[in-house]
Motif scaffolding. Structure first.
Motif, mmCIF file in Angstrom:
data_model
loop_
_atom_site.group_PDB
_atom_site.id
_atom_site.type_symbol
_atom_site.label_atom_id
_atom_site.label_comp_id
_atom_site.label_asym_id
_atom_site.label_seq_id
_atom_site.Cartn_x
_atom_site.Cartn_y
_atom_site.Cartn_z
ATOM 1 N N ARG A 89 0.631 -0.867 0.071
ATOM 2 C CA ARG A 89 0.090 0.081 -0.027
ATOM 3 C C ARG A 89 0.846 1.215 -0.012
ATOM 4 O O ARG A 89 1.665 1.242 0.842
ATOM 5 N N LEU A 90 0.854 2.144 -0.933
ATOM 6 C CA LEU A 90 1.643 3.303 -1.168
ATOM 7 C C LEU A 90 0.663 4.659 -0.714
ATOM 8 O O LEU A 90 -0.399 4.744 -0.962
ATOM 9 N N VAL A 91 1.640 5.432 0.111
ATOM 10 C CA VAL A 91 0.970 6.624 0.478
ATOM 11 C C VAL A 91 1.981 7.717 -0.405
ATOM 12 O O VAL A 91 2.893 7.690 -0.174
ATOM 13 N N VAL A 92 0.992 8.216 -1.382
ATOM 14 C CA VAL A 92 1.492 9.247 -2.281
ATOM 15 C C VAL A 92 1.128 10.572 -2.052
ATOM 16 O O VAL A 92 -0.109 10.882 -1.566
ATOM 17 N N ILE A 93 1.925 11.474 -2.310
ATOM 18 C CA ILE A 93 1.637 12.884 -2.050
ATOM 19 C C ILE A 93 1.822 13.550 -3.386
ATOM 20 O O ILE A 93 2.648 13.296 -4.166
ATOM 21 N N GLY A 94 0.903 14.356 -3.716
ATOM 22 C CA GLY A 94 0.946 15.080 -5.103
ATOM 23 C C GLY A 94 0.020 16.340 -5.252
ATOM 24 O O GLY A 94 -0.764 16.626 -4.485
ATOM 25 N N GLN A 95 0.550 17.065 -6.093
ATOM 26 C CA GLN A 95 -0.046 18.450 -6.473
ATOM 27 C C GLN A 95 -1.413 17.963 -7.251
ATOM 28 O O GLN A 95 -1.384 16.933 -8.195
ATOM 29 N N PRO A 96 -2.476 18.651 -7.254
ATOM 30 C CA PRO A 96 -3.842 18.319 -8.000
ATOM 31 C C PRO A 96 -3.484 18.234 -9.517
ATOM 32 O O PRO A 96 -4.254 17.151 -10.170
ATOM 33 N N GLU A 97 -2.729 19.003 -10.115
ATOM 34 C CA GLU A 97 -2.426 19.127 -11.278
ATOM 35 C C GLU A 97 -1.799 18.025 -12.202
ATOM 36 O O GLU A 97 -1.849 17.564 -13.102
ATOM 37 N N SER A 98 -1.040 17.129 -10.743
ATOM 38 C CA SER A 98 -0.532 15.749 -11.640
ATOM 39 C C SER A 98 -1.167 14.616 -11.126
ATOM 40 O O SER A 98 -0.928 13.444 -11.199
ATOM 41 N N TYR A 99 -2.312 14.824 -10.313
ATOM 42 C CA TYR A 99 -3.183 13.702 -9.605
ATOM 43 C C TYR A 99 -3.542 12.744 -10.720
ATOM 44 O O TYR A 99 -3.243 11.377 -10.717
ATOM 45 N N GLY A 100 -4.112 13.136 -11.914
ATOM 46 C CA GLY A 100 -4.483 12.065 -12.931
ATOM 47 C C GLY A 100 -3.369 11.296 -13.429
ATOM 48 O O GLY A 100 -3.642 10.071 -13.867
ATOM 49 N N GLN A 101 -2.246 11.885 -13.736
ATOM 50 C CA GLN A 101 -1.010 11.326 -14.176
ATOM 51 C C GLN A 101 -0.521 10.070 -13.605
ATOM 52 O O GLN A 101 -0.154 9.301 -13.768
ATOM 53 N N LEU A 102 -0.579 10.705 -12.146
ATOM 54 C CA LEU A 102 -0.173 9.756 -11.220
ATOM 55 C C LEU A 102 -0.952 8.588 -11.032
ATOM 56 O O LEU A 102 -0.578 7.172 -10.730
ATOM 57 N N MET A 103 -2.446 8.787 -11.051
ATOM 58 C CA MET A 103 -3.221 7.546 -10.800
ATOM 59 C C MET A 103 -3.167 6.743 -12.216
ATOM 60 O O MET A 103 -3.122 5.443 -12.056
ATOM 61 N N ARG A 104 -2.935 6.987 -13.305
ATOM 62 C CA ARG A 104 -2.663 6.425 -14.657
ATOM 63 C C ARG A 104 -1.484 5.520 -14.547
ATOM 64 O O ARG A 104 -1.478 4.406 -14.885
ATOM 65 N N LEU A 105 -0.451 6.002 -13.779
ATOM 66 C CA LEU A 105 0.811 5.386 -13.859
ATOM 67 C C LEU A 105 0.814 4.289 -12.633
ATOM 68 O O LEU A 105 1.107 3.039 -13.010
#
Length: 219
Positions: A199-215
């Protein structure tokens, strides 16, 4: 607390009701006479007919004593000007502006608006959250929505399993803060590889959220 609401007839109405329940003193500025008249009849708030970007109107609304100015008009320029006047001329400590065009959000922030929010981005983010994998949990916005914290479970068939964090090439503005693995908490480096059921706890800015989820979620 003293709050000035500018524009946003229906939104101003519901916000003023919420503020009244908290015993906040609220003043509404609305340039539409009929809307201002309707608000004055239905709310326990001071309602002024005028333009929120007009210094005289802000002064009449008590901007010198205001704790917050919240501008909700349909014109980004008016919201920006109203907030800037409130800050610079009346010393209002906190200004909040609706940004109708998401591309203007960074401009508002660079020009000193305390909080600039885009309804378009908020709705898009909600849609992404609802359509994302059921293995994504606990999305938490912090720092006034500028950072998201998300927990993601990796299934066995996830293509990132077996890869190191360096190999993932995470989007700018994101990071894997920790890995939860069989009851152990791992603060990872780039050399750590991911395993199924992590289980990964990830931190990100909203504008990068979609790209992170796809990855990370193979979307």
């Amino acid at each position: 607390m003293k709050i000035i609401l500018i524009g946003g007839s229906k939104l101003a109405y519901f916000l003023a009701k919420q503020f009244a329940s908290k015993n906040y003193y609220t003043t509404i500025i609305n340039e539409n006479y009929q809307e201002a008249k309707s608000l004055s009849r239905s709310l326990k708030a001071t309602v002024i007919h005028g333009q929120g970007s007009d210094p005289a109107t802000l002064s009449e609304a008590g901007a010198y004593q205001a704790d917050v100015v919240l501008s909700l008009t349909t014109e980004d320029e008016d919201n920006l000007i109203a907030c800037q006047i409130a800050q610079k001329e009346y010393g209002v400590p906190r200004t909040i502006a609706l940004v109708n065009d998401p591309e203007n959000q960074q401009i508002f922030e660079k020009l000193g608006i305390t909080v600039a929010f885009s309804a378009t981005q908020i709705i898009a983010s909600l849609i992404e959250q609802q359509t994302a994998s059921s293995d994504i949990q606990n999305l938490l916005p912090i720092a006034e929505g500028k950072v998201n914290v998300t927990e993601i479970a990796l299934e066995q068939d996830n293509p990132v399993v077996g890869k190191t964090i360096d190999e993932l090439q995470l989007p700018n503005g994101t990071l894997i803060a920790c890995i939860l693995r069989q009851g152990e908490v791992i603060v990872p480096s780039g050399e750590n590889s991911l395993q199924s059921l992590d289980r990964l706890v990830v931190i990100g800015q909203p504008e990068s959220y979609g790209q992170l989820m796809r990855l990370l979620c193979n979307e």
